[in-house]
Design a protein around this motif. Structure first.
Motif, mmCIF file in Angstrom:
data_model
loop_
_atom_site.group_PDB
_atom_site.id
_atom_site.type_symbol
_atom_site.label_atom_id
_atom_site.label_comp_id
_atom_site.label_asym_id
_atom_site.label_seq_id
_atom_site.Cartn_x
_atom_site.Cartn_y
_atom_site.Cartn_z
ATOM 1 N N GLY A 72 0.810 -1.216 0.000
ATOM 2 C CA GLY A 72 0.000 0.000 0.000
ATOM 3 C C GLY A 72 0.839 1.260 0.000
ATOM 4 O O GLY A 72 0.324 2.359 0.222
ATOM 5 N N HIS A 73 2.145 1.126 -0.258
ATOM 6 C CA HIS A 73 3.050 2.268 -0.319
ATOM 7 C C HIS A 73 3.337 2.588 -1.789
ATOM 8 O O HIS A 73 4.026 1.838 -2.479
ATOM 9 N N ILE A 74 2.824 3.702 -2.253
ATOM 10 C CA ILE A 74 2.950 4.082 -3.660
ATOM 11 C C ILE A 74 4.343 4.662 -3.925
ATOM 12 O O ILE A 74 4.828 5.501 -3.170
ATOM 13 N N MET A 75 4.979 4.204 -4.999
ATOM 14 C CA MET A 75 6.327 4.651 -5.346
ATOM 15 C C MET A 75 6.303 5.889 -6.246
ATOM 16 O O MET A 75 7.126 6.786 -6.124
ATOM 17 N N THR A 76 5.353 5.907 -7.183
ATOM 18 C CA THR A 76 5.256 7.008 -8.138
ATOM 19 C C THR A 76 3.901 6.922 -8.821
ATOM 20 O O THR A 76 3.099 6.029 -8.518
ATOM 21 N N THR A 77 3.630 7.851 -9.711
ATOM 22 C CA THR A 77 2.446 7.749 -10.550
ATOM 23 C C THR A 77 2.888 7.577 -11.993
ATOM 24 O O THR A 77 4.059 7.812 -12.327
ATOM 25 N N ALA A 78 1.968 7.141 -12.832
ATOM 26 C CA ALA A 78 2.265 6.981 -14.252
ATOM 27 C C ALA A 78 1.105 7.531 -15.066
ATOM 28 O O ALA A 78 -0.057 7.445 -14.657
ATOM 29 N N GLU A 79 1.442 8.103 -16.202
ATOM 30 C CA GLU A 79 0.416 8.651 -17.096
ATOM 31 C C GLU A 79 0.079 7.632 -18.170
ATOM 32 O O GLU A 79 0.968 6.975 -18.718
ATOM 33 N N ILE A 80 -1.193 7.491 -18.461
ATOM 34 C CA ILE A 80 -1.613 6.600 -19.547
ATOM 35 C C ILE A 80 -1.277 7.275 -20.873
ATOM 36 O O ILE A 80 -1.736 8.376 -21.155
ATOM 37 N N ILE A 87 1.393 3.772 -8.834
ATOM 38 C CA ILE A 87 2.252 2.625 -9.131
ATOM 39 C C ILE A 87 2.935 2.141 -7.858
ATOM 40 O O ILE A 87 3.580 2.918 -7.146
ATOM 41 N N GLU A 88 2.778 0.847 -7.558
ATOM 42 C CA GLU A 88 3.569 0.208 -6.496
ATOM 43 C C GLU A 88 4.439 -0.861 -7.123
ATOM 44 O O GLU A 88 3.937 -1.771 -7.784
ATOM 45 N N ILE A 89 5.735 -0.718 -6.934
ATOM 46 C CA ILE A 89 6.694 -1.672 -7.478
ATOM 47 C C ILE A 89 6.725 -2.922 -6.602
ATOM 48 O O ILE A 89 6.627 -2.845 -5.379
ATOM 49 N N ASP A 90 6.855 -4.098 -7.229
ATOM 50 C CA ASP A 90 6.993 -5.333 -6.469
ATOM 51 C C ASP A 90 8.263 -5.260 -5.621
ATOM 52 O O ASP A 90 9.367 -5.109 -6.155
#
Length: 221
Positions: free
Chosen positions: A101-109, A182-185
């Motif tokens: 549940g810790h978001i690393m960044t966002t990404a644009e479609i 985005i949450e990275i594995d």
């Protein structure tokens, strides 16, 4: 911890905006209300938030400055919907992959390709340095949804979505230009960073050995 299997979508009913702080109220799906108490963790678009008030199906959450900065939750308006998931229990089936549940960044479609019964969506992370953790067939969390990475380029990646995912989550209504969390594995991240550290140490050792060898060489007579 969460599983990345979205349990429902929730409408944002109200937003109380303050300097670098926000409280929003969502209409929690009826099936997720039993046992919900103050202090419980609920994933909103993949971001772990804490319940601050429960009034029937109206549930409140506080968002601090860092959450508003890193995630797309600060973009929400009244009437928008979010993907929600209650925190996992030890007895739960892990249908996706473990997520913090810790978001690393966002990404644009950046691109959407639609064909019969399939949809391919391309994402461009805001923080390009995160791309080293995004690998073909690896796990990734997108707005709280556990997904498998498809094709990967230097700056973008895609996922392939089935109709069930499009119907049960907010990804079905996303359009080009929309931002997702985005949450990275974490396992992939740990492996990549360990390999980088080992290679860096090896390079330092080789350089040190080369310098030492040059210093011990005797000049020709």
């Amino acid at each position: 911890m969460f599983t990345g299997i979205v349990q429902g979508t929730a409408e944002v009913l109200a937003i109380d905006e303050k300097p670098n702080f926000r409280t929003h109220v969502i209409k929690m799906p009826e099936g997720l209300l039993p046992g919900l108490e103050l202090g419980a963790s609920v994933s909103h678009n993949g971001c772990c938030l804490t319940v601050t008030e429960v009034d029937g199906d109206r549930v409140s959450f506080d968002l601090v400055k860092e959450t508003l900065r890193i995630t797309n939750l600060g973009d929400l308006k009244v009437g928008d919907t979010v993907n929600v998931e209650r925190a996992a229990k030890f007895s739960d089936e892990i249908g996706g992959h473990l997520m913090s549940g810790h978001i690393m960044t966002t990404a644009e479609i950046s691109k959407i390709l639609t064909s019969e019964n399939n949809r391919e969506i391309w994402f461009k992370p805001q923080d390009a340095s995160q791309m080293k953790y995004i690998l073909h067939k690896g796990f990734i969390g997108i707005d709280g949804i556990s997904l498998t990475v498809g094709e990967v380029t230097r700056s973008k990646f895609c996922v392939h979505l089935i109709p069930e995912t499009l119907m049960r989550t907010t990804l079905g209504s996303k359009r080009i230009g929309h931002r997702v969390n985005i949450e990275i594995d974490p396992h992939t991240q740990a492996i990549v960073e360990t390999v980088e550290r080992v290679l860096a140490q090896r390079e330092v050792a080789l350089v040190a050995a080369a310098i030492s060898e040059q210093q011990t060489e005797k000049p020709e007579a």
